[in-house]
Scaffold this motif. Structure first.
Motif, PDB file in Angstrom:
ATOM      1  N   ALA A  51     -32.132  -5.975   0.742  1.00 44.22           N
ATOM      2  CA  ALA A  51     -33.155  -5.278  -0.035  1.00 44.22           C
ATOM      3  C   ALA A  51     -34.032  -4.456   0.894  1.00 44.22           C
ATOM      4  CB  ALA A  51     -34.009  -6.266  -0.834  1.00 44.22           C
ATOM      5  N   VAL A  52     -34.525  -3.332   0.376  1.00 46.63           N
ATOM      6  CA  VAL A  52     -35.456  -2.459   1.098  1.00 46.63           C
ATOM      7  C   VAL A  52     -36.591  -2.131   0.134  1.00 46.63           C
ATOM      8  CG1 VAL A  52     -35.783  -0.273   2.313  1.00 46.63           C
ATOM      9  CG2 VAL A  52     -33.556  -1.421   2.410  1.00 46.63           C
ATOM     10  N   THR A  53     -37.821  -2.483   0.492  1.00 45.34           N
ATOM     11  CA  THR A  53     -38.938  -2.165  -0.399  1.00 45.34           C
ATOM     12  C   THR A  53     -39.263  -0.673  -0.317  1.00 45.34           C
ATOM     13  OG1 THR A  53     -40.616  -2.740   1.283  1.00 45.34           O
ATOM     14  CG2 THR A  53     -39.905  -4.481  -0.224  1.00 45.34           C
ATOM     15  N   LEU A  54     -39.669  -0.110  -1.453  1.00 51.83           N
ATOM     16  CA  LEU A  54     -39.911   1.332  -1.573  1.00 51.83           C
ATOM     17  C   LEU A  54     -41.374   1.673  -1.784  1.00 51.83           C
ATOM     18  CD1 LEU A  54     -36.927   2.179  -3.952  1.00 51.83           C
ATOM     19  CD2 LEU A  54     -36.981   2.382  -1.459  1.00 51.83           C
ATOM     20  N   VAL A  55     -42.179   0.686  -2.132  1.00 50.94           N
ATOM     21  CA  VAL A  55     -43.616   0.891  -2.368  1.00 50.94           C
ATOM     22  C   VAL A  55     -44.381  -0.257  -1.743  1.00 50.94           C
ATOM     23  CG1 VAL A  55     -43.285   2.181  -4.524  1.00 50.94           C
ATOM     24  CG2 VAL A  55     -43.521  -0.318  -4.593  1.00 50.94           C
ATOM     25  N   PRO A  56     -45.651  -0.033  -1.394  1.00 54.16           N
ATOM     26  CA  PRO A  56     -46.460  -1.151  -0.885  1.00 54.16           C
ATOM     27  C   PRO A  56     -46.669  -2.202  -1.973  1.00 54.16           C
ATOM     28  CG  PRO A  56     -47.498   0.985  -0.431  1.00 54.16           C
ATOM     29  CD  PRO A  56     -46.383   1.243  -1.393  1.00 54.16           C
ATOM     30  N   GLY A  57     -46.838  -3.450  -1.544  1.00 50.86           N
ATOM     31  CA  GLY A  57     -47.187  -4.517  -2.463  1.00 50.86           C
ATOM     32  C   GLY A  57     -46.123  -4.848  -3.479  1.00 50.86           C
ATOM     33  N   ALA A  58     -44.863  -4.795  -3.080  1.00 44.83           N
ATOM     34  CA  ALA A  58     -43.780  -5.125  -4.004  1.00 44.83           C
ATOM     35  C   ALA A  58     -43.911  -6.562  -4.499  1.00 44.83           C
ATOM     36  CB  ALA A  58     -42.432  -4.926  -3.322  1.00 44.83           C
ATOM     37  N   ASP A  59     -43.502  -6.796  -5.749  1.00 46.63           N
ATOM     38  CA  ASP A  59     -43.553  -8.131  -6.343  1.00 46.63           C
ATOM     39  C   ASP A  59     -42.557  -9.038  -5.617  1.00 46.63           C
ATOM     40  OD1 ASP A  59     -42.525 -10.283  -8.245  1.00 46.63           O
ATOM     41  OD2 ASP A  59     -44.258  -9.541  -9.350  1.00 46.63           O
ATOM     42  N   LEU A  60     -43.079 -10.048  -4.941  1.00 43.29           N
ATOM     43  CA  LEU A  60     -42.254 -10.886  -4.071  1.00 43.29           C
ATOM     44  C   LEU A  60     -41.206 -11.674  -4.848  1.00 43.29           C
ATOM     45  CD1 LEU A  60     -41.669 -12.019  -1.278  1.00 43.29           C
ATOM     46  CD2 LEU A  60     -43.525 -13.648  -1.597  1.00 43.29           C
ATOM     47  N   SER A  61     -41.614 -12.321  -5.923  1.00 41.81           N
ATOM     48  CA  SER A  61     -40.662 -13.147  -6.662  1.00 41.81           C
ATOM     49  C   SER A  61     -39.572 -12.294  -7.310  1.00 41.81           C
ATOM     50  CB  SER A  61     -41.395 -13.973  -7.722  1.00 41.81           C
ATOM     51  OG  SER A  61     -42.089 -13.132  -8.632  1.00 41.81           O
ATOM     52  N   ALA A  62     -39.932 -11.134  -7.831  1.00 45.98           N
ATOM     53  CA  ALA A  62     -38.937 -10.252  -8.441  1.00 45.98           C
ATOM     54  C   ALA A  62     -37.966  -9.739  -7.389  1.00 45.98           C
ATOM     55  CB  ALA A  62     -39.637  -9.091  -9.141  1.00 45.98           C
ATOM     56  N   LEU A  63     -38.473  -9.473  -6.197  1.00 46.46           N
ATOM     57  CA  LEU A  63     -37.625  -8.983  -5.115  1.00 46.46           C
ATOM     58  C   LEU A  63     -36.600 -10.031  -4.697  1.00 46.46           C
ATOM     59  CD1 LEU A  63     -37.089  -6.772  -2.927  1.00 46.46           C
ATOM     60  CD2 LEU A  63     -38.762  -7.957  -1.507  1.00 46.46           C
ATOM     61  N   VAL A  64     -37.063 -11.242  -4.454  1.00 47.00           N
ATOM     62  CA  VAL A  64     -36.164 -12.306  -3.998  1.00 47.00           C
ATOM     63  C   VAL A  64     -35.130 -12.641  -5.070  1.00 47.00           C
ATOM     64  CG1 VAL A  64     -36.067 -14.729  -3.284  1.00 47.00           C
ATOM     65  CG2 VAL A  64     -37.875 -13.239  -2.395  1.00 47.00           C
ATOM     66  N   ALA A  65     -35.515 -12.512  -6.340  1.00 47.85           N
ATOM     67  CA  ALA A  65     -34.590 -12.827  -7.437  1.00 47.85           C
ATOM     68  C   ALA A  65     -33.419 -11.846  -7.507  1.00 47.85           C
ATOM     69  CB  ALA A  65     -35.341 -12.829  -8.763  1.00 47.85           C
ATOM     70  N   ARG A  66     -33.555 -10.682  -6.880  1.00 53.66           N
ATOM     71  CA  ARG A  66     -32.514  -9.661  -6.965  1.00 53.66           C
ATOM     72  C   ARG A  66     -31.455  -9.788  -5.880  1.00 53.66           C
ATOM     73  NH1 ARG A  66     -35.111  -3.919  -7.053  1.00 53.66           N
ATOM     74  NH2 ARG A  66     -32.927  -3.360  -7.410  1.00 53.66           N
ATOM     75  N   ILE A  67     -31.624 -10.722  -4.928  1.00 56.59           N
ATOM     76  CA  ILE A  67     -30.660 -10.862  -3.841  1.00 56.59           C
ATOM     77  C   ILE A  67     -30.108 -12.284  -3.804  1.00 56.59           C
ATOM     78  CG2 ILE A  67     -31.788  -9.049  -2.494  1.00 56.59           C
ATOM     79  CD1 ILE A  67     -32.979 -11.203  -0.714  1.00 56.59           C
ATOM     80  N   ASP A  68     -29.024 -12.467  -3.059  1.00 55.76           N
ATOM     81  CA  ASP A  68     -28.348 -13.765  -2.979  1.00 55.76           C
ATOM     82  C   ASP A  68     -28.855 -14.533  -1.768  1.00 55.76           C
ATOM     83  OD1 ASP A  68     -26.678 -15.922  -3.061  1.00 55.76           O
ATOM     84  OD2 ASP A  68     -24.823 -14.807  -2.668  1.00 55.76           O
ATOM     85  N   THR A  69     -29.880 -15.348  -1.979  1.00 57.79           N
ATOM     86  CA  THR A  69     -30.428 -16.115  -0.856  1.00 57.79           C
ATOM     87  C   THR A  69     -29.597 -17.349  -0.532  1.00 57.79           C
ATOM     88  OG1 THR A  69     -31.907 -17.268  -2.391  1.00 57.79           O
ATOM     89  CG2 THR A  69     -32.786 -15.330  -1.246  1.00 57.79           C
ATOM     90  N   ALA A  70     -28.593 -17.647  -1.385  1.00 51.92           N
ATOM     91  CA  ALA A  70     -27.715 -18.782  -1.086  1.00 51.92           C
ATOM     92  C   ALA A  70     -26.701 -18.425  -0.005  1.00 51.92           C
ATOM     93  CB  ALA A  70     -26.986 -19.227  -2.349  1.00 51.92           C
ATOM     94  N   ALA A  71     -26.440 -17.139   0.165  1.00 46.41           N
ATOM     95  CA  ALA A  71     -25.495 -16.695   1.182  1.00 46.41           C
ATOM     96  C   ALA A  71     -26.179 -16.632   2.544  1.00 46.41           C
ATOM     97  CB  ALA A  71     -24.933 -15.324   0.817  1.00 46.41           C
ATOM     98  N   SER A  72     -25.463 -17.008   3.570  1.00 46.75           N
ATOM     99  CA  SER A  72     -26.025 -17.029   4.919  1.00 46.75           C
ATOM    100  C   SER A  72     -26.427 -15.629   5.369  1.00 46.75           C
ATOM    101  CB  SER A  72     -24.997 -17.610   5.888  1.00 46.75           C
ATOM    102  OG  SER A  72     -25.464 -17.555   7.219  1.00 46.75           O
ATOM    103  N   GLY A  73     -27.637 -15.540   5.939  1.00 47.09           N
ATOM    104  CA  GLY A  73     -28.065 -14.293   6.560  1.00 47.09           C
ATOM    105  C   GLY A  73     -28.703 -13.281   5.648  1.00 47.09           C
ATOM    106  N   ALA A  74     -29.044 -13.643   4.416  1.00 48.95           N
ATOM    107  CA  ALA A  74     -29.711 -12.694   3.519  1.00 48.95           C
ATOM    108  C   ALA A  74     -30.983 -12.159   4.177  1.00 48.95           C
ATOM    109  CB  ALA A  74     -30.050 -13.374   2.191  1.00 48.95           C
ATOM    110  N   SER A  75     -31.260 -10.867   4.007  1.00 51.59           N
ATOM    111  CA  SER A  75     -32.394 -10.264   4.701  1.00 51.59           C
ATOM    112  C   SER A  75     -33.086  -9.222   3.836  1.00 51.59           C
ATOM    113  CB  SER A  75     -31.949  -9.634   6.027  1.00 51.59           C
ATOM    114  OG  SER A  75     -31.005  -8.605   5.805  1.00 51.59           O
TER     115      SER A  75
END
Length: 236
Positions: A51-75
């Motif tokens: 993920a790459v944020t595009l604006v300041p103050g991005a919603d943290l929970s919404a951001l993390v929900a959009r990626i696969d944090t179960a996979a090793s090395g998510a960034s």
């Protein structure tokens, strides 16, 4: 009110997200642009963020929900260095600075002959030179050559050997430069040729990117200005 530097950071962040999206598509991973961030639902290629944020103050929970944090090395590329992802299981991998250079030719003439990789064989040669034995040769796939916004720049010596290179990715307002390298002499050898090639290809567009450490110092020596911080967070 958005300041000139804030505008440049937002333009640089969006350009970088375009490049990350292009690289991911070349590996069969399709991300999505939202108002606050670009994100991919599955793991992206090595060395590229989910993920790459595009604006300041991005919603943290919404951001993390959009990626696969179960996979090793998510960034996550925190483009404005204003998020705290520690409670979501991330830690800071490194910090860097977005950089900007107005559209202009370099002050120093390049030592190498520069052109754009136009076929898979040349791209492979470029990747071998860029990788320098690190094991990421297959990161740059031939599908990149089909994207009109991307130019893989190669500097050749008199014997035809690729001695330096970079990737230029054009977006609406800027051209982003990444993967700058030189096999001998470091970024100070690469930058004059990279900037000359970019100016020939995109003469009206300012140049952006991000660097840190010695690479940042080299970019500043070649006319770039640091315009704002970013952080790379990695999960686990």
């Amino acid at each position: 009110m958005t300041t000139p530097k804030q505008f440049l950071v937002q333009a640089a962040a969006r350009n970088n997200a375009v490049w990350c999206a292009t690289m991911s598509r070349s590996h069969g991973v399709v991300g999505e642009f939202g108002v606050q961030a670009w994100a991919a639902p599955t793991r992206t290629p090595p060395l590229y963020p989910d993920a790459v944020t595009l604006v300041p103050g991005a919603d943290l929970s919404a951001l993390v929900a959009r990626i696969d944090t179960a996979a090793s090395g998510a960034s996550v590329k925190d483009s404005f260095a204003d998020l705290d992802l520690t409670e979501a299981g991330f830690q800071v991998l490194f910090e860097a600075q977005w950089i900007h250079r107005p559209a202009s030719a370099p002050a120093v003439a390049p030592d190498l002959a520069w052109d754009v990789a136009a076929d898979p064989e040349m791209l492979r040669s470029w990747a071998l030179a860029w990788d320098d034995g690190d094991g990421n040769i297959d990161l740059f796939r031939p599908e990149l050559l089909d994207d009109p916004a991307v130019c893989v720049l190669a500097g050749r010596s008199a014997d035809g050997r690729i001695g330096a290179g970079a990737v230029a990715c054009r977006s609406d307002q800027v051209v982003g430069v990444s993967n700058v390298f030189a096999r001998d002499g470091g970024a100070d050898v690469a930058w004059p040729g990279v900037l000359d090639a970019v100016h020939r290809l995109f003469p009206t567009l300012p140049v952006v990117g991000y660097e840190y450490g010695d690479a940042l110092a080299a970019a500043v020596r070649h006319g770039f200005e640091p315009v704002g911080p970013l952080r790379i967070w990695v999960h686990g």
